[in-house]
Design a protein around this motif. Structure first.
Motif, PDB file in Angstrom:
ATOM      1  N   ASP A  91       0.841  -1.106   0.047  1.00 15.63           N
ATOM      2  CA  ASP A  91      -0.026   0.101  -0.001  1.00 15.63           C
ATOM      3  C   ASP A  91       0.999   1.248   0.090  1.00 15.63           C
ATOM      4  O   ASP A  91       1.030   1.733   0.969  1.00 15.63           O
ATOM      5  CB  ASP A  91      -0.917   0.055   1.244  1.00 15.63           C
ATOM      6  N   ASN A  92       1.183   1.855  -1.003  1.00 18.67           N
ATOM      7  CA  ASN A  92       2.053   2.951  -1.188  1.00 18.67           C
ATOM      8  C   ASN A  92       1.461   4.259  -0.721  1.00 18.67           C
ATOM      9  O   ASN A  92       2.109   5.236  -0.645  1.00 18.67           O
ATOM     10  CB  ASN A  92       2.353   3.262  -2.679  1.00 18.67           C
ATOM     11  N   SER A  93       0.194   4.067  -0.618  1.00 16.30           N
ATOM     12  CA  SER A  93      -0.415   5.454   0.032  1.00 16.30           C
ATOM     13  C   SER A  93      -0.543   5.572   1.408  1.00 16.30           C
ATOM     14  O   SER A  93      -1.103   6.607   1.940  1.00 16.30           O
ATOM     15  CB  SER A  93      -1.888   5.335  -0.431  1.00 16.30           C
ATOM     16  N   GLN A  94      -0.122   4.403   2.251  1.00 13.87           N
ATOM     17  CA  GLN A  94       0.098   4.488   3.813  1.00 13.87           C
ATOM     18  C   GLN A  94       0.869   5.597   4.006  1.00 13.87           C
ATOM     19  O   GLN A  94       1.797   5.800   3.504  1.00 13.87           O
ATOM     20  CB  GLN A  94       0.061   3.087   4.305  1.00 13.87           C
ATOM     21  N   THR A  95       0.426   6.362   5.238  1.00 12.32           N
ATOM     22  CA  THR A  95       1.554   7.144   5.917  1.00 12.32           C
ATOM     23  C   THR A  95       2.662   6.404   6.334  1.00 12.32           C
ATOM     24  O   THR A  95       2.544   5.692   7.167  1.00 12.32           O
ATOM     25  CB  THR A  95       0.724   8.181   6.759  1.00 12.32           C
ATOM     26  N   VAL A  96       3.866   7.128   6.090  1.00 10.06           N
ATOM     27  CA  VAL A  96       5.112   6.340   6.771  1.00 10.06           C
ATOM     28  C   VAL A  96       5.615   7.355   8.020  1.00 10.06           C
ATOM     29  O   VAL A  96       6.013   6.962   8.875  1.00 10.06           O
ATOM     30  CB  VAL A  96       6.093   6.236   5.805  1.00 10.06           C
ATOM     31  N   VAL A  97       5.158   8.751   7.700  1.00 14.57           N
ATOM     32  CA  VAL A  97       5.561   9.767   8.894  1.00 14.57           C
ATOM     33  C   VAL A  97       4.662  10.874   8.778  1.00 14.57           C
ATOM     34  O   VAL A  97       4.324  11.418   7.873  1.00 14.57           O
ATOM     35  CB  VAL A  97       7.180  10.112   8.819  1.00 14.57           C
ATOM     36  N   GLN A  98       4.337  11.479  10.099  1.00 13.49           N
ATOM     37  CA  GLN A  98       3.531  12.466  10.063  1.00 13.49           C
ATOM     38  C   GLN A  98       4.268  13.746  10.612  1.00 13.49           C
ATOM     39  O   GLN A  98       4.776  13.446  11.747  1.00 13.49           O
ATOM     40  CB  GLN A  98       2.096  12.187  10.807  1.00 13.49           C
ATOM     41  N   VAL A  99       4.367  14.757  10.131  1.00 16.07           N
ATOM     42  CA  VAL A  99       5.122  16.063  10.604  1.00 16.07           C
ATOM     43  C   VAL A  99       4.119  16.858  10.871  1.00 16.07           C
ATOM     44  O   VAL A  99       3.575  17.865  10.106  1.00 16.07           O
ATOM     45  CB  VAL A  99       6.018  16.513   9.644  1.00 16.07           C
ATOM     46  N   ASN A 100       3.652  17.166  12.076  1.00 18.86           N
ATOM     47  CA  ASN A 100       2.701  18.215  12.423  1.00 18.86           C
ATOM     48  C   ASN A 100       1.390  17.669  11.781  1.00 18.86           C
ATOM     49  O   ASN A 100       1.011  16.603  11.727  1.00 18.86           O
ATOM     50  CB  ASN A 100       2.947  19.753  12.103  1.00 18.86           C
ATOM     51  N   ASP A 101       0.813  18.536  10.786  1.00 23.32           N
ATOM     52  CA  ASP A 101      -0.386  18.311  10.006  1.00 23.32           C
ATOM     53  C   ASP A 101      -0.102  17.724   8.748  1.00 23.32           C
ATOM     54  O   ASP A 101      -1.032  17.303   7.966  1.00 23.32           O
ATOM     55  CB  ASP A 101      -1.422  19.758   9.987  1.00 23.32           C
ATOM     56  N   ARG A 102       1.288  17.521   8.485  1.00 21.97           N
ATOM     57  CA  ARG A 102       1.607  16.954   6.959  1.00 21.97           C
ATOM     58  C   ARG A 102       1.918  15.526   7.111  1.00 21.97           C
ATOM     59  O   ARG A 102       2.855  15.096   8.106  1.00 21.97           O
ATOM     60  CB  ARG A 102       2.827  17.752   6.612  1.00 21.97           C
ATOM     61  N   GLU A 103       1.230  14.785   6.298  1.00 20.07           N
ATOM     62  CA  GLU A 103       1.515  13.509   6.044  1.00 20.07           C
ATOM     63  C   GLU A 103       2.373  13.108   4.932  1.00 20.07           C
ATOM     64  O   GLU A 103       2.221  13.715   3.726  1.00 20.07           O
ATOM     65  CB  GLU A 103       0.062  12.567   5.860  1.00 20.07           C
ATOM     66  N   ILE A 104       3.400  12.199   5.036  1.00 22.69           N
ATOM     67  CA  ILE A 104       4.411  11.764   4.104  1.00 22.69           C
ATOM     68  C   ILE A 104       4.012  10.267   3.648  1.00 22.69           C
ATOM     69  O   ILE A 104       4.100   9.420   4.546  1.00 22.69           O
ATOM     70  CB  ILE A 104       5.747  12.012   4.334  1.00 22.69           C
ATOM     71  N   THR A 105       3.439   9.908   2.397  1.00 27.31           N
ATOM     72  CA  THR A 105       3.445   8.715   2.160  1.00 27.31           C
ATOM     73  C   THR A 105       4.296   7.889   1.487  1.00 27.31           C
ATOM     74  O   THR A 105       5.278   8.399   1.135  1.00 27.31           O
ATOM     75  CB  THR A 105       1.950   8.727   1.243  1.00 27.31           C
ATOM     76  N   GLU A 106       4.053   6.506   1.674  1.00 22.77           N
ATOM     77  CA  GLU A 106       5.034   5.572   1.078  1.00 22.77           C
ATOM     78  C   GLU A 106       5.232   6.125  -0.287  1.00 22.77           C
ATOM     79  O   GLU A 106       6.470   6.084  -0.750  1.00 22.77           O
ATOM     80  CB  GLU A 106       4.580   4.079   1.120  1.00 22.77           C
ATOM     81  N   GLU A 107       4.329   6.194  -1.105  1.00 21.18           N
ATOM     82  CA  GLU A 107       4.255   6.665  -2.296  1.00 21.18           C
ATOM     83  C   GLU A 107       5.121   7.848  -2.599  1.00 21.18           C
ATOM     84  O   GLU A 107       5.972   7.969  -3.677  1.00 21.18           O
ATOM     85  CB  GLU A 107       3.126   7.026  -3.190  1.00 21.18           C
ATOM     86  N   PHE A 138       7.615   9.076  -0.506  1.00 19.94           N
ATOM     87  CA  PHE A 138       8.943   8.709  -0.132  1.00 19.94           C
ATOM     88  C   PHE A 138       9.565   7.980  -1.055  1.00 19.94           C
ATOM     89  O   PHE A 138      10.777   8.187  -1.762  1.00 19.94           O
ATOM     90  CB  PHE A 138       8.685   7.862   1.251  1.00 19.94           C
ATOM     91  N   THR A 139       9.007   6.823  -1.977  1.00 19.35           N
ATOM     92  CA  THR A 139       9.745   6.189  -2.643  1.00 19.35           C
ATOM     93  C   THR A 139       9.979   6.659  -4.022  1.00 19.35           C
ATOM     94  O   THR A 139      10.872   6.698  -4.965  1.00 19.35           O
ATOM     95  CB  THR A 139       8.988   4.606  -3.098  1.00 19.35           C
ATOM     96  N   GLY A 140       8.717   7.846  -4.294  1.00 13.30           N
ATOM     97  CA  GLY A 140       9.129   8.763  -5.320  1.00 13.30           C
ATOM     98  C   GLY A 140      10.081   9.580  -5.397  1.00 13.30           C
ATOM     99  O   GLY A 140      11.021   9.939  -6.271  1.00 13.30           O
ATOM    100  N   GLU A 141      10.462  10.145  -4.380  1.00 17.78           N
ATOM    101  CA  GLU A 141      11.659  10.879  -4.048  1.00 17.78           C
ATOM    102  C   GLU A 141      13.202  10.152  -4.134  1.00 17.78           C
ATOM    103  O   GLU A 141      13.817  10.863  -4.776  1.00 17.78           O
ATOM    104  CB  GLU A 141      11.480  11.638  -2.627  1.00 17.78           C
TER     105      GLU A 141
END
Length: 302
Positions: free
Chosen positions: A29-45, A47-50
């Motif tokens: 599930d690439n859409s799952q959140t891997v880390v949340q920074v305050n109100d900002r969610e960073i997803t697996e997708e 992260f791998t895209g970067e």
């Protein structure tokens, strides 16, 4: 076989890639959140895209080259005995004796974690053996080549093994000479009096060196001495040296090994040339159009 650190470093990324691929397979599930920074969610997708945008081209080419090396390794049928010999040689070069010491050194100094010495041999040493063998494949050194090289470069090839005692002033140098004249060993006086931190602990031993590696005054003295001779104090920019010449190598027989290695080095391909040849000879089809521009094929010669 002589080892070069770039060859070790050149394969270190391959293990890292294997680890990344394993982790990617575990997460569907690439859409799952891997880390949340305050109100900002960073997803697996994201992260791998970067990672893909930043390192994708390099990793892509590393994997292509790794596949070519693995194929060559299978064809060469490199034995475990050969790898054990290379392992012993590598340990000697980096100054360790035990397997665990080597694995710890790789992790601490190169940041590469390796599970076992078998992994080290398979994933690090074997690719290096492959590259070395391919680099040497067309090298040919004849007796005539070596003799001609000796005639043309004899003076530059000559090497000396010497000890020295380095002190700051002439008075201290004379004190060192007096102790030698009284029968003390050169090694003991050097260990006690020499200010050269690189050789004092070895009794003043400098190992073998060729012309031009030492300061001119030192060079001139050493290469005009007889084996076993001890010099008078010789002044240089570093202070006063008392030199003992241990051995001179200046005959063809003594230098033949160095000559052959120099000639082989002139003909030997470097790692980049080896990989270029493999890629030119390989059938590489990029089946996904978006990756076509990532493949770094060797430039065609004009």
């Amino acid at each position: 076989m002589k080892k070069e650190l770039f060859a070790i470093l050149g394969t270190s990324g391959l293990l890292f890639l294997a680890g990344c691929n394993d982790n990617e397979e575990q997460s569907s599930d690439n859409s799952q959140t891997v880390v949340q920074v305050n109100d900002r969610e960073i997803t697996e997708e994201e992260f791998t895209g970067e990672l893909k945008n930043t390192y994708g081209s390099q990793v892509f080419n590393d994997m292509v080259q790794s596949a070519l090396i693995e194929e060559q390794a299978e064809e060469m049928e490199i034995t475990d005995e050969r790898l054990n010999e290379e392992l012993a040689d590598f340990k000697e070069q980096v100054g360790v004796q035990e397997d665990e010491e080597l694995l710890t050194l790789m992790e601490n100094q190169l940041g590469v974690q390796i599970e076992s010495i078998d992994d080290f041999k398979e994933d690090y040493l074997k690719p290096q053996v492959v590259v070395y063998e391919l680099a040497e494949a067309d090298v040919e050194v004849t007796e005539e080549d070596k003799e001609a090289y000796f005639e043309e470069n004899q003076e530059d090839l000559e090497s000396a093994n010497a000890r020295h005692i380095l002190v700051e002033d002439e008075e201290t140098a004379e004190e060192a000479v007096s102790r030698l004249d009284d029968g003390e060993s050169f090694e003991d006086v050097a260990t006690d009096m020499s200010t050269d931190p690189g050789s004092a602990e070895q009794g003043g031993d400098l190992g073998f060196f060729t012309r031009g590696q030492m300061v001119p005054e030192f060079d001139e003295a050493v290469f005009s001495m007889e084996e076993g001779e001890v010099s008078e104090p010789i002044e240089s920019e570093f202070g006063f040296h008392i030199i003992e010449l241990i051995e001179i190598r200046d005959t063809y027989e003594e230098l033949e090994g160095d000559i052959e290695e120099a000639l082989r080095q002139e003909q030997r391909l470097d790692e980049t040339e080896v990989m270029q040849n493999l890629m030119e000879e390989a059938n590489i089809n990029v089946e996904e159009p978006s990756y076509e521009d990532w493949l770094d094929m060797p430039a065609e010669e004009e």
